[in-house]
Motif scaffolding. Structure first.
Motif, PDB file in Angstrom:
ATOM      1  N   ALA A 377      -9.594  12.873  13.613  1.00  0.00           N
ATOM      2  CA  ALA A 377     -10.519  13.773  14.302  1.00  0.00           C
ATOM      3  C   ALA A 377     -11.037  13.169  15.603  1.00  0.00           C
ATOM      4  CB  ALA A 377     -11.687  14.121  13.383  1.00  0.00           C
ATOM      5  N   ALA A 378     -11.326  11.892  15.608  1.00  0.00           N
ATOM      6  CA  ALA A 378     -11.843  11.246  16.821  1.00  0.00           C
ATOM      7  C   ALA A 378     -11.710   9.746  16.696  1.00  0.00           C
ATOM      8  CB  ALA A 378     -13.310  11.614  17.039  1.00  0.00           C
ATOM      9  N   HIS A 379     -11.079   9.153  17.689  1.00  0.00           N
ATOM     10  CA  HIS A 379     -10.966   7.707  17.702  1.00  0.00           C
ATOM     11  C   HIS A 379     -10.759   7.215  19.126  1.00  0.00           C
ATOM     12  CE1 HIS A 379      -6.707   9.025  17.418  1.00  0.00           C
ATOM     13  NE2 HIS A 379      -6.495   7.983  18.231  1.00  0.00           N
ATOM     14  N   ILE A 380     -10.954   5.931  19.321  1.00  0.00           N
ATOM     15  CA  ILE A 380     -10.739   5.324  20.624  1.00  0.00           C
ATOM     16  C   ILE A 380      -9.237   5.253  20.878  1.00  0.00           C
ATOM     17  CG2 ILE A 380     -11.030   3.203  21.974  1.00  0.00           C
ATOM     18  CD1 ILE A 380     -13.564   2.679  20.332  1.00  0.00           C
ATOM     19  N   PRO A 381      -8.769   5.753  21.973  1.00  0.00           N
ATOM     20  CA  PRO A 381      -7.335   5.757  22.260  1.00  0.00           C
ATOM     21  C   PRO A 381      -6.724   4.357  22.127  1.00  0.00           C
ATOM     22  CG  PRO A 381      -8.484   7.111  23.847  1.00  0.00           C
ATOM     23  CD  PRO A 381      -9.538   6.431  23.041  1.00  0.00           C
ATOM     24  N   GLY A 382      -5.605   4.304  21.448  1.00  0.00           N
ATOM     25  CA  GLY A 382      -4.904   3.042  21.258  1.00  0.00           C
ATOM     26  C   GLY A 382      -5.346   2.271  20.029  1.00  0.00           C
ATOM     27  N   ALA A 383      -6.390   2.801  19.329  1.00  0.00           N
ATOM     28  CA  ALA A 383      -6.880   2.114  18.135  1.00  0.00           C
ATOM     29  C   ALA A 383      -5.855   2.167  17.014  1.00  0.00           C
ATOM     30  CB  ALA A 383      -8.185   2.746  17.674  1.00  0.00           C
ATOM     31  N   ARG A 384      -5.873   1.195  16.136  1.00  0.00           N
ATOM     32  CA  ARG A 384      -5.015   1.153  14.952  1.00  0.00           C
ATOM     33  C   ARG A 384      -5.862   1.489  13.733  1.00  0.00           C
ATOM     34  NH1 ARG A 384       0.478  -0.289  15.936  1.00  0.00           N
ATOM     35  NH2 ARG A 384       0.441  -1.141  13.814  1.00  0.00           N
ATOM     36  N   ASN A 385      -5.345   2.340  12.877  1.00  0.00           N
ATOM     37  CA  ASN A 385      -6.101   2.775  11.699  1.00  0.00           C
ATOM     38  C   ASN A 385      -5.609   2.087  10.422  1.00  0.00           C
ATOM     39  OD1 ASN A 385      -6.245   5.543   9.501  1.00  0.00           O
ATOM     40  ND2 ASN A 385      -8.031   4.420  10.231  1.00  0.00           N
ATOM     41  N   LEU A 386      -6.559   1.592   9.645  1.00  0.00           N
ATOM     42  CA  LEU A 386      -6.277   1.035   8.316  1.00  0.00           C
ATOM     43  C   LEU A 386      -7.135   1.808   7.333  1.00  0.00           C
ATOM     44  CD1 LEU A 386      -5.105  -0.845   6.243  1.00  0.00           C
ATOM     45  CD2 LEU A 386      -6.652  -2.647   7.009  1.00  0.00           C
ATOM     46  N   HIS A 387      -6.514   2.737   6.641  1.00  0.00           N
ATOM     47  CA  HIS A 387      -7.226   3.615   5.713  1.00  0.00           C
ATOM     48  C   HIS A 387      -7.574   2.869   4.426  1.00  0.00           C
ATOM     49  CE1 HIS A 387      -8.130   7.393   3.557  1.00  0.00           C
ATOM     50  NE2 HIS A 387      -7.518   6.812   2.523  1.00  0.00           N
ATOM     51  N   LEU A 388      -8.886   2.822   4.097  1.00  0.00           N
ATOM     52  CA  LEU A 388      -9.354   2.140   2.890  1.00  0.00           C
ATOM     53  C   LEU A 388      -9.956   3.101   1.869  1.00  0.00           C
ATOM     54  CD1 LEU A 388     -11.281  -0.930   4.411  1.00  0.00           C
ATOM     55  CD2 LEU A 388      -8.963  -0.894   3.503  1.00  0.00           C
ATOM     56  N   GLY A 389     -10.191   4.341   2.297  1.00  0.00           N
ATOM     57  CA  GLY A 389     -10.934   5.247   1.437  1.00  0.00           C
ATOM     58  C   GLY A 389     -12.383   4.806   1.341  1.00  0.00           C
ATOM     59  N   ALA A 390     -12.928   4.328   2.450  1.00  0.00           N
ATOM     60  CA  ALA A 390     -14.259   3.726   2.447  1.00  0.00           C
ATOM     61  C   ALA A 390     -15.388   4.698   2.743  1.00  0.00           C
ATOM     62  CB  ALA A 390     -14.301   2.593   3.471  1.00  0.00           C
ATOM     63  N   ARG A 391     -15.052   5.936   3.112  1.00  0.00           N
ATOM     64  CA  ARG A 391     -16.090   6.884   3.513  1.00  0.00           C
ATOM     65  C   ARG A 391     -17.149   7.063   2.431  1.00  0.00           C
ATOM     66  NH1 ARG A 391     -13.560  12.068   5.605  1.00  0.00           N
ATOM     67  NH2 ARG A 391     -12.844  12.161   3.426  1.00  0.00           N
ATOM     68  N   ALA A 392     -16.731   7.239   1.181  1.00  0.00           N
ATOM     69  CA  ALA A 392     -17.666   7.469   0.089  1.00  0.00           C
ATOM     70  C   ALA A 392     -18.024   6.198  -0.673  1.00  0.00           C
ATOM     71  CB  ALA A 392     -17.067   8.491  -0.886  1.00  0.00           C
TER      72      ALA A 392
END
Length: 488
Positions: A377-392
């Protein structure tokens, strides 16, 4: 310069020598056991606390709490027991060594572990005998040979015995454990020579298990010292009870080891037998008292693991948050934590101030640890994402199970051998900003990356703080981080 009789100070070139010389140092102290530790003592125990005098500790006080790495809270726990305060809670870093943790538990402290900084900021909310004889014969070597050298027990004739008589001339009973038998032999011989009425009790271990130092009676036969002339009776005490009594003494301020507990229990057994046969009164002085002395010749610290092995878990309070042991072991540094505003500046300003001195042109990389849909939905361009399921997920620094789960996942994914985030990844050789929802996961990732030798900074407060600063939307509209140089 000799010791000052009042200040007990040693100085000058021979200060250390004088400190260890019995003729120049004050006598070894004799400490009377309080009523709760002495079944033969009568009378009230009168304890006055400075804290009680100031009104800071009252009759209602039952718990002391302290964040401490060891010494302070150990002293606090001992004083709490002396003054009748029920509990002492020690809060400390999960990076504390297992040995020290056991040491703290040994003193009856209630431990709670915390992840994160080992030294957090005040406002941080997360906050072998035969061989020795042989080797001693080598050139420039010397083996004192405490087992057969008469200077062993003669030292107790020269110093220990006289010191006891000087400080307790009314002594009726003397007890000591028998190992090399030096202490018992020398002291026993001296006391009998100056006061024939003194009953001398030698204490041995029961057959089977062992207490470090003392021997079983059956093993005393080959001992060369004249110990038989120095004792009037032998008492035997089991190792378990020796460790148990030593632990009790330690928790009440007398820091003595298992052979000391053994000596005291031997003394008690001797008194019990005299009481059972109606002979106890024969040991009393004119004032009706039976002055006794026993020797404490060891300390507990080198035997800590043995206390746990012999006595079992029921003698020690459990460690709360014990799942944190071995988890999140890497260093933290507040200088590695930056504000959203600083992070934003790093996106639009030269990166040299943030570069590792060993990197010629590190560049900048963003490691976004939010869930994949929020990243999309929104991120700093060029950022790398590591999904942890940390939101909740809970704050890992406040919820140990979460810390365990997140640390193990991040430690594996941010390892140098990881295909996506390891040495061959876009993170390698860069200054890495770690970003999460509230900053907690980012802080953890920063610690892991720093341990790997990388330059990493976490954004304090995470995306939420970045949004509150009104800079998130602007940061997300910047060119990719590889294009930063084109913006300045």
């Amino acid at each position: 310069m000799p010791s000052d009789p009042i200040l007990n100070v040693f100085s000058g070139e021979d200060a250390i020598h004088d400190f260890y010389h019995p003729d120049k140092a004050p006598p070894i102290p004799l400490v009377e056991l309080p009523e709760r530790l002495n079944p033969y003592k009568k009378g009230a125990l009168n304890m006055i606390l400075r804290g009680r005098e100031k009104g800071k500790i009252t009759d209602d006080t039952h718990t002391l709490v302290e964040y401490s790495s060891g010494s302070t809270v150990i002293s606090m726990g001992i004083l709490a027991n002396i003054y009748g305060i029920q509990n002492t809670k020690a809060y400390l870093s999960n990076k504390t060594s297992p040995t020290k943790l056991d040491l703290l538990r040994f003193f009856g402290l209630d431990l709670t572990l915390f992840a994160g900084h080992g030294q957090p900021e005040p406002l941080d909310p997360n906050g072998g005998i035969f061989t020795a004889t042989q080797d001693g014969e080598q050139d420039r070597c010397y083996n004192p040979d405490q087992y057969s050298n008469p200077e062993n027990y003669e030292s107790h004739i020269r110093w220990t015995g006289p010191q006891i008589m000087k400080q307790l001339p009314s002594i009726s009973i003397f007890a000591a454990s028998i190992g090399t038998s030096g202490t018992m032999t020398g002291t026993g011989l001296y006391l009998k020579s100056v006061k024939p009425s003194v009953a001398r009790v030698g204490v041995c271990t029961t057959p089977g298990d062992r207490v470090p130092g003392p021997r079983m009676f059956s093993l005393l036969a080959p001992v060369e010292f004249p110990w038989r002339d120095a004792v009037d009776c032998i008492e035997e005490v089991a190792p378990f009870e020796s460790y148990e009594k030593s632990l009790e003494l330690c928790r009440n301020g007398l820091l003595v080891g298992p052979s000391s507990g053994l000596a005291l229990l031997g003394l008690f057994k001797f008194l019990d037998k005299k009481k059972a046969t109606g002979e106890l009164d024969s040991l009393r002085n004119e004032d009706g008292k039976i002055p006794c002395a026993f020797i404490c010749c060891d300390q507990p610290f080198q035997y800590i693991s043995e206390y746990f092995e012999k006595l079992g878990p029921s003698y020690f309070l459990p460690i709360r948050n014990s799942e944190l042991i071995g988890v999140d072991p890497y260093n933290y540094n507040v200088d590695w934590e930056i504000t959203p505003a600083t992070a934003h500046e790093m996106l639009i300003a030269p990166l040299t101030p943030f570069a590792s001195s060993s990197s010629a042109a590190p560049g900048l990389a963003i490691l976004d640890l939010r869930d994949a849909d929020d990243f999309a939905a929104a991120h700093i361009p060029g950022a790398r994402n590591l999904h942890l399921g940390a939101r909740a997920a809970a704050n890992p620094y406040k919820h140990p199970p979460t810390m365990v789960q997140q640390f193990r996942l991040l430690d594996a994914r941010l390892a140098a051998i990881d295909a996506e985030f390891g040495k061959s990844s876009a993170l390698e050789g860069k200054v890495v900003l770690t970003l999460s929802y509230k900053g907690h996961v980012g802080r953890l990732a920063m610690s892991i990356l720093r341990n790997r030798g990388m330059v990493a900074h976490c954004v304090m407060g995470g995306v939420e703080a970045w949004e509150e600063d009104g800079l998130w939307a602007r940061s997300c509209t910047l060119g990719g981080v590889d294009e930063v140089k084109d913006l300045v």
